[in-house]
Design a protein around this motif. Structure first.
Motif, PDB file in Angstrom:
ATOM      1  N   GLY A  78       0.820  -1.201   0.000  1.00  0.00           N
ATOM      2  CA  GLY A  78       0.000   0.000   0.000  1.00  0.00           C
ATOM      3  C   GLY A  78       0.849   1.245   0.000  1.00  0.00           C
ATOM      4  O   GLY A  78       1.695   1.453  -0.873  1.00  0.00           O
ATOM      5  N   LYS A  79       0.641   2.106   0.998  1.00  0.00           N
ATOM      6  CA  LYS A  79       1.328   3.389   1.067  1.00  0.00           C
ATOM      7  C   LYS A  79       2.807   3.190   1.374  1.00  0.00           C
ATOM      8  O   LYS A  79       3.188   2.366   2.198  1.00  0.00           O
ATOM      9  CB  LYS A  79       0.672   4.255   2.154  1.00  0.00           C
ATOM     10  CG  LYS A  79       1.257   5.639   2.263  1.00  0.00           C
ATOM     11  CD  LYS A  79       0.537   6.431   3.348  1.00  0.00           C
ATOM     12  CE  LYS A  79       1.135   7.816   3.500  1.00  0.00           C
ATOM     13  NZ  LYS A  79       0.464   8.594   4.566  1.00  0.00           N
ATOM     14  N   VAL A  80       3.651   3.990   0.705  1.00  0.00           N
ATOM     15  CA  VAL A  80       5.098   3.970   0.920  1.00  0.00           C
ATOM     16  C   VAL A  80       5.530   5.377   1.319  1.00  0.00           C
ATOM     17  O   VAL A  80       5.134   6.368   0.674  1.00  0.00           O
ATOM     18  CB  VAL A  80       5.859   3.515  -0.338  1.00  0.00           C
ATOM     19  CG1 VAL A  80       7.364   3.548  -0.095  1.00  0.00           C
ATOM     20  CG2 VAL A  80       5.420   2.121  -0.744  1.00  0.00           C
ATOM     21  N   ALA A  81       6.335   5.491   2.393  1.00  0.00           N
ATOM     22  CA  ALA A  81       6.766   6.805   2.887  1.00  0.00           C
ATOM     23  C   ALA A  81       8.231   6.741   3.276  1.00  0.00           C
ATOM     24  O   ALA A  81       8.768   5.677   3.646  1.00  0.00           O
ATOM     25  CB  ALA A  81       5.916   7.241   4.075  1.00  0.00           C
ATOM     26  N   LEU A  82       8.863   7.914   3.197  1.00  0.00           N
ATOM     27  CA  LEU A  82      10.264   8.066   3.602  1.00  0.00           C
ATOM     28  C   LEU A  82      10.321   9.016   4.787  1.00  0.00           C
ATOM     29  O   LEU A  82       9.805  10.136   4.722  1.00  0.00           O
ATOM     30  CB  LEU A  82      11.107   8.615   2.448  1.00  0.00           C
ATOM     31  CG  LEU A  82      11.229   7.722   1.202  1.00  0.00           C
ATOM     32  CD1 LEU A  82      11.947   8.462   0.086  1.00  0.00           C
ATOM     33  CD2 LEU A  82      11.959   6.428   1.533  1.00  0.00           C
ATOM     34  N   ILE A  83      10.936   8.579   5.870  1.00  0.00           N
ATOM     35  CA  ILE A  83      11.055   9.377   7.093  1.00  0.00           C
ATOM     36  C   ILE A  83      12.527   9.633   7.365  1.00  0.00           C
ATOM     37  O   ILE A  83      13.336   8.688   7.373  1.00  0.00           O
ATOM     38  CB  ILE A  83      10.407   8.659   8.291  1.00  0.00           C
ATOM     39  CG1 ILE A  83       8.955   8.273   7.977  1.00  0.00           C
ATOM     40  CG2 ILE A  83      10.474   9.537   9.528  1.00  0.00           C
ATOM     41  CD1 ILE A  83       8.050   9.447   7.689  1.00  0.00           C
ATOM     42  N   VAL A  84      12.871  10.885   7.605  1.00  0.00           N
ATOM     43  CA  VAL A  84      14.248  11.266   7.910  1.00  0.00           C
ATOM     44  C   VAL A  84      14.344  11.639   9.382  1.00  0.00           C
ATOM     45  O   VAL A  84      13.554  12.456   9.879  1.00  0.00           O
ATOM     46  CB  VAL A  84      14.705  12.444   7.030  1.00  0.00           C
ATOM     47  CG1 VAL A  84      16.128  12.867   7.399  1.00  0.00           C
ATOM     48  CG2 VAL A  84      14.636  12.077   5.561  1.00  0.00           C
ATOM     49  N   ASN A  85      15.271  11.048  10.097  1.00  0.00           N
ATOM     50  CA  ASN A  85      15.527  11.390  11.492  1.00  0.00           C
ATOM     51  C   ASN A  85      17.028  11.538  11.694  1.00  0.00           C
ATOM     52  O   ASN A  85      17.808  11.544  10.725  1.00  0.00           O
ATOM     53  CB  ASN A  85      14.931  10.338  12.433  1.00  0.00           C
ATOM     54  CG  ASN A  85      15.393   8.930  12.098  1.00  0.00           C
ATOM     55  OD1 ASN A  85      16.468   8.755  11.519  1.00  0.00           O
ATOM     56  ND2 ASN A  85      14.603   7.931  12.436  1.00  0.00           N
ATOM     57  N   GLU A  86      17.422  11.666  12.960  1.00  0.00           N
ATOM     58  CA  GLU A  86      18.838  11.904  13.237  1.00  0.00           C
ATOM     59  C   GLU A  86      19.709  10.688  12.938  1.00  0.00           C
ATOM     60  O   GLU A  86      20.941  10.795  12.896  1.00  0.00           O
ATOM     61  CB  GLU A  86      19.018  12.316  14.707  1.00  0.00           C
ATOM     62  CG  GLU A  86      18.580  11.278  15.723  1.00  0.00           C
ATOM     63  CD  GLU A  86      17.115  11.416  16.073  1.00  0.00           C
ATOM     64  OE1 GLU A  86      16.706  10.848  17.113  1.00  0.00           O
ATOM     65  OE2 GLU A  86      16.382  12.081  15.317  1.00  0.00           O
ATOM     66  N   TYR A  87      19.105   9.521  12.767  1.00  0.00           N
ATOM     67  CA  TYR A  87      19.881   8.310  12.489  1.00  0.00           C
ATOM     68  C   TYR A  87      20.001   8.003  11.005  1.00  0.00           C
ATOM     69  O   TYR A  87      20.837   7.200  10.599  1.00  0.00           O
ATOM     70  CB  TYR A  87      19.243   7.101  13.195  1.00  0.00           C
ATOM     71  CG  TYR A  87      19.164   7.266  14.690  1.00  0.00           C
ATOM     72  CD1 TYR A  87      20.297   7.165  15.485  1.00  0.00           C
ATOM     73  CD2 TYR A  87      17.950   7.551  15.301  1.00  0.00           C
ATOM     74  CE1 TYR A  87      20.223   7.325  16.860  1.00  0.00           C
ATOM     75  CE2 TYR A  87      17.866   7.708  16.674  1.00  0.00           C
ATOM     76  CZ  TYR A  87      19.000   7.600  17.447  1.00  0.00           C
ATOM     77  OH  TYR A  87      18.921   7.759  18.809  1.00  0.00           O
ATOM     78  N   GLY A  88      19.131   8.586  10.168  1.00  0.00           N
ATOM     79  CA  GLY A  88      19.179   8.316   8.740  1.00  0.00           C
ATOM     80  C   GLY A  88      17.784   8.319   8.140  1.00  0.00           C
ATOM     81  O   GLY A  88      16.870   8.970   8.663  1.00  0.00           O
ATOM     82  N   VAL A  89      17.630   7.549   7.063  1.00  0.00           N
ATOM     83  CA  VAL A  89      16.361   7.485   6.345  1.00  0.00           C
ATOM     84  C   VAL A  89      15.680   6.164   6.678  1.00  0.00           C
ATOM     85  O   VAL A  89      16.312   5.096   6.626  1.00  0.00           O
ATOM     86  CB  VAL A  89      16.579   7.605   4.823  1.00  0.00           C
ATOM     87  CG1 VAL A  89      15.243   7.574   4.087  1.00  0.00           C
ATOM     88  CG2 VAL A  89      17.347   8.868   4.490  1.00  0.00           C
ATOM     89  N   LYS A  90      14.399   6.256   7.002  1.00  0.00           N
ATOM     90  CA  LYS A  90      13.608   5.061   7.321  1.00  0.00           C
ATOM     91  C   LYS A  90      12.519   4.893   6.268  1.00  0.00           C
ATOM     92  O   LYS A  90      11.824   5.851   5.919  1.00  0.00           O
ATOM     93  CB  LYS A  90      12.995   5.183   8.713  1.00  0.00           C
ATOM     94  CG  LYS A  90      12.149   3.982   9.109  1.00  0.00           C
ATOM     95  CD  LYS A  90      11.747   4.051  10.566  1.00  0.00           C
ATOM     96  CE  LYS A  90      10.850   5.220  10.851  1.00  0.00           C
ATOM     97  NZ  LYS A  90      10.354   5.202  12.247  1.00  0.00           N
ATOM     98  N   LEU A  91      12.361   3.670   5.787  1.00  0.00           N
ATOM     99  CA  LEU A  91      11.346   3.353   4.791  1.00  0.00           C
ATOM    100  C   LEU A  91      10.153   2.704   5.495  1.00  0.00           C
ATOM    101  O   LEU A  91      10.313   1.738   6.242  1.00  0.00           O
ATOM    102  CB  LEU A  91      11.917   2.394   3.741  1.00  0.00           C
ATOM    103  CG  LEU A  91      10.938   1.877   2.669  1.00  0.00           C
ATOM    104  CD1 LEU A  91      10.435   3.022   1.804  1.00  0.00           C
ATOM    105  CD2 LEU A  91      11.603   0.794   1.822  1.00  0.00           C
TER     106      LEU A  91
END
Length: 284
Positions: free
Chosen positions: A108-121
């Motif tokens: 279904g939905k795909v998102a990219l999250i950026v935090n202090e550790y890197g990129v999360k899928l």
């Protein structure tokens, strides 16, 4: 982008707040008269600043507490000569193609999250007639292999969100029913023993708390058998001795009374003699 917007909103709100505070302090110390606030322009300016400050404060709070760290692109490589980025559409297409035709899995939905550790899928999936642990392990391994080979990029974390599930696992009803019957039997046995224990404890308490009757004093002398003389004759010692003692006591009391009476008579006689002598001397 989000951090820049937050900085702009916070700075604008701070400026408006400082202006309103200055106006309030100057008015409190008499720098601005009360009559000057009757002007419509001043009232409109203060109302406008207040509304703007309220909007900026609300916007800052919304951005602060809203999880909108999602980004539309990721940087694959950044060098001195330039950088390479991939958009969210590319990432979504790779995810869809990877699991296309996989039985029992629908992405279904795909998102990219950026935090202090890197990129999360983050990927939302629907699982049908499959076990979640096995499916999740397989999908993570596939995505790591695809992105490493196609883009040369490794995500800090890959998160799957199961939005629908039809599990492959089916419980053994006979086994479950047997375990339930065993637990119910144990429960019933425990509660059957408990009332008996309570009744025994209740019936034992009065016996323990029952008052012990006071023992009557035993007259050992009275209960002891009378000693018989050697010749076998029985003498009423107790009654005769008591009568004799009572008689002796009465005689002693009578003697004491007689002695007291005689002493009084002697005293009266002596007093009469002294009075007669005193009368004779007076006649002389």
């Amino acid at each position: 982008m989000k951090k820049n917007i937050e900085k702009i909103l916070a700075s604008a709100g701070l400026i408006i707040a400082v202006v309103l505070i200055i106006i309030l302090v100057v008015t409190a110390f008499g720098g601005i008269e009360q009559s000057e606030f009757d002007n419509q322009l001043v009232k409109g300016l203060i109302i406008t600043l207040s509304v703007l400050y309220l909007l900026l404060a609300i916007s800052s709070l919304v951005m602060l507490f809203t999880n909108n760290d999602a980004v539309k692109e990721i940087t694959l490589r950044s060098e001195q000569g330039g950088s390479c980025k991939a958009t969210l559409g590319v990432i979504r297409k790779l995810v869809k193609e990877t699991f296309y035709g996989m039985e029992g899995v629908k992405t279904g939905k795909v998102a990219l999250i950026v935090n202090e550790y890197g990129v999360k899928l983050k990927v939302s999936v629907r699982v049908t007639d499959r076990d979640v642990f096995e499916t999740e392990t397989y999908m993570r391994s596939m995505l790591e292999e695809v992105f490493k080979g196609a883009l040369g990029f490794k995500f800090h974390a890959i998160e799957f969100k199961v939005v629908a599930l039809q599990a492959k696992f089916k419980p053994d009803k006979a086994k479950v029913e047997a375990e339930v019957a065993e637990r119910v039997a144990d429960h019933t046995a425990n509660y059957a023993v408990l009332p008996n224990m309570v009744e025994q404890s209740v019936s034992a308490e009065p016996a323990e708390e029952a008052a012990v009757p006071a023992e009557e004093p035993v007259n050992e002398a009275a209960d002891a058998p009378a000693e018989l003389p050697e010749d076998g004759a029985v003498y009423p010692v107790a009654e005769d001795a008591t009568e004799e003692e009572d008689g002796v006591a009465e005689e002693e009391v009578t003697e004491d009374a007689e002695e007291a009476g005689s002493a009084e008579e002697e005293t009266e006689t002596e007093d009469e003699a002294e009075q007669e002598e005193a009368a004779a001397e007076s006649e002389k």
